[in-house]
Design a protein around this motif. Structure first.
Motif, PDB file in Angstrom:
ATOM      1  N   GLY A  37      32.237 -30.982  10.098  1.00 27.96           N
ATOM      2  CA  GLY A  37      30.709 -30.460   9.326  1.00 27.96           C
ATOM      3  C   GLY A  37      30.284 -31.652   7.734  1.00 27.96           C
ATOM      4  O   GLY A  37      31.680 -31.073   7.304  1.00 27.96           O
ATOM      5  N   ASP A  62      17.001 -28.190  16.876  1.00 34.52           N
ATOM      6  CA  ASP A  62      17.812 -28.832  15.772  1.00 34.52           C
ATOM      7  C   ASP A  62      16.922 -28.743  14.332  1.00 34.52           C
ATOM      8  O   ASP A  62      16.425 -29.520  14.199  1.00 34.52           O
ATOM      9  CB  ASP A  62      18.674 -29.806  16.152  1.00 34.52           C
ATOM     10  N   ASN A 105      25.708 -32.420  10.759  1.00 36.75           N
ATOM     11  CA  ASN A 105      25.520 -30.635  10.805  1.00 36.75           C
ATOM     12  C   ASN A 105      26.482 -30.036  11.005  1.00 36.75           C
ATOM     13  O   ASN A 105      26.762 -29.821  11.422  1.00 36.75           O
ATOM     14  CB  ASN A 105      23.990 -29.953  11.347  1.00 36.75           C
ATOM     15  N   ASP A 107      26.305 -26.757  10.410  1.00 33.02           N
ATOM     16  CA  ASP A 107      25.927 -25.403  11.464  1.00 33.02           C
ATOM     17  C   ASP A 107      25.580 -25.133  12.531  1.00 33.02           C
ATOM     18  O   ASP A 107      24.558 -25.623  13.353  1.00 33.02           O
ATOM     19  CB  ASP A 107      23.999 -25.254  10.769  1.00 33.02           C
ATOM     20  N   SER A 108      26.839 -24.837  13.672  1.00 33.57           N
ATOM     21  CA  SER A 108      26.350 -25.037  14.766  1.00 33.57           C
ATOM     22  C   SER A 108      25.759 -24.559  16.175  1.00 33.57           C
ATOM     23  O   SER A 108      25.474 -24.416  16.777  1.00 33.57           O
ATOM     24  CB  SER A 108      28.002 -24.415  15.421  1.00 33.57           C
ATOM     25  N   THR A 109      24.936 -23.206  14.728  1.00 33.02           N
ATOM     26  CA  THR A 109      23.808 -22.717  15.435  1.00 33.02           C
ATOM     27  C   THR A 109      22.626 -23.816  15.865  1.00 33.02           C
ATOM     28  O   THR A 109      21.654 -23.449  17.235  1.00 33.02           O
ATOM     29  CB  THR A 109      22.847 -21.735  14.888  1.00 33.02           C
ATOM     30  N   SER A 110      22.546 -25.291  15.275  1.00 37.00           N
ATOM     31  CA  SER A 110      21.331 -25.924  15.239  1.00 37.00           C
ATOM     32  C   SER A 110      21.687 -26.997  16.623  1.00 37.00           C
ATOM     33  O   SER A 110      21.073 -27.550  16.976  1.00 37.00           O
ATOM     34  CB  SER A 110      21.185 -26.547  13.836  1.00 37.00           C
ATOM     35  N   PRO A 116      30.502 -28.741  15.185  1.00 34.86           N
ATOM     36  CA  PRO A 116      29.654 -29.765  15.048  1.00 34.86           C
ATOM     37  C   PRO A 116      30.258 -31.137  15.613  1.00 34.86           C
ATOM     38  O   PRO A 116      30.950 -31.339  15.271  1.00 34.86           O
ATOM     39  CB  PRO A 116      29.736 -29.882  13.403  1.00 34.86           C
TER      40      PRO A 116
END
Length: 142
Positions: A37, A62, A105, A107-110, A116
């Motif tokens: 990240g 994303d 990024n 934010d792994s939810t993206s 990341p």
């Protein structure tokens, strides 16, 4: 013509170009041990930014997005894609090989919940949907 890796030294390949279970992965995922990240992402060769910002198709929406560079013939040709990144350039910008263009990024939810990383693609000509115009990045880099 000068070419660079999209990530600094210490990078690892976390997913290769090619078959991946029942799917096909049209790029290479690069990361760093211990976390990626915020890690800087660099242009592999000189070009012009043709897309930058929010994207979809990298395993989910994303919001941070992608950067897509068009490489003129004198710079080696083709198009490169850097996904799951927070852009640091804008459409129309001219970038040099090795110039910082984004950061991963955090934010792994993206990216579908995967750790990341940067998803890197190489296209024979201009950006195209998945298919034969996409090249295995390490083979394309020659």
């Amino acid at each position: 013509m000068t070419r660079y890796w999209p990530l600094p030294r210490g990078r690892i390949v976390t997913s290769r170009f090619g078959s991946r279970g029942d799917d096909f992965h049209w790029g290479v995922d690069l990361s760093r041990p211990g976390g990626s990240g915020g890690v800087p992402v660099y242009a592999v060769q000189a070009g012009t930014v043709v897309f930058a910002g929010p994207a979809s198709g990298f395993g989910g929406p994303d919001p941070a997005g992608w950067v897509v560079l068009d490489h003129h013939t004198e710079n080696g040709g083709g198009t490169t894609v850097y996904g799951h990144v927070i852009r640091e350039v804008a459409v129309g910008d001219r970038v040099e090989a090795g110039q910082r263009i984004a950061r991963i990024n955090p934010d792994s939810t993206s990216n579908g919940g995967v750790a990341p990383h940067v998803h890197f693609e190489w296209h024979r000509h201009s950006w195209a949907p998945p298919g034969s115009d996409r090249l295995a990045p390490f083979a394309a880099a020659g």
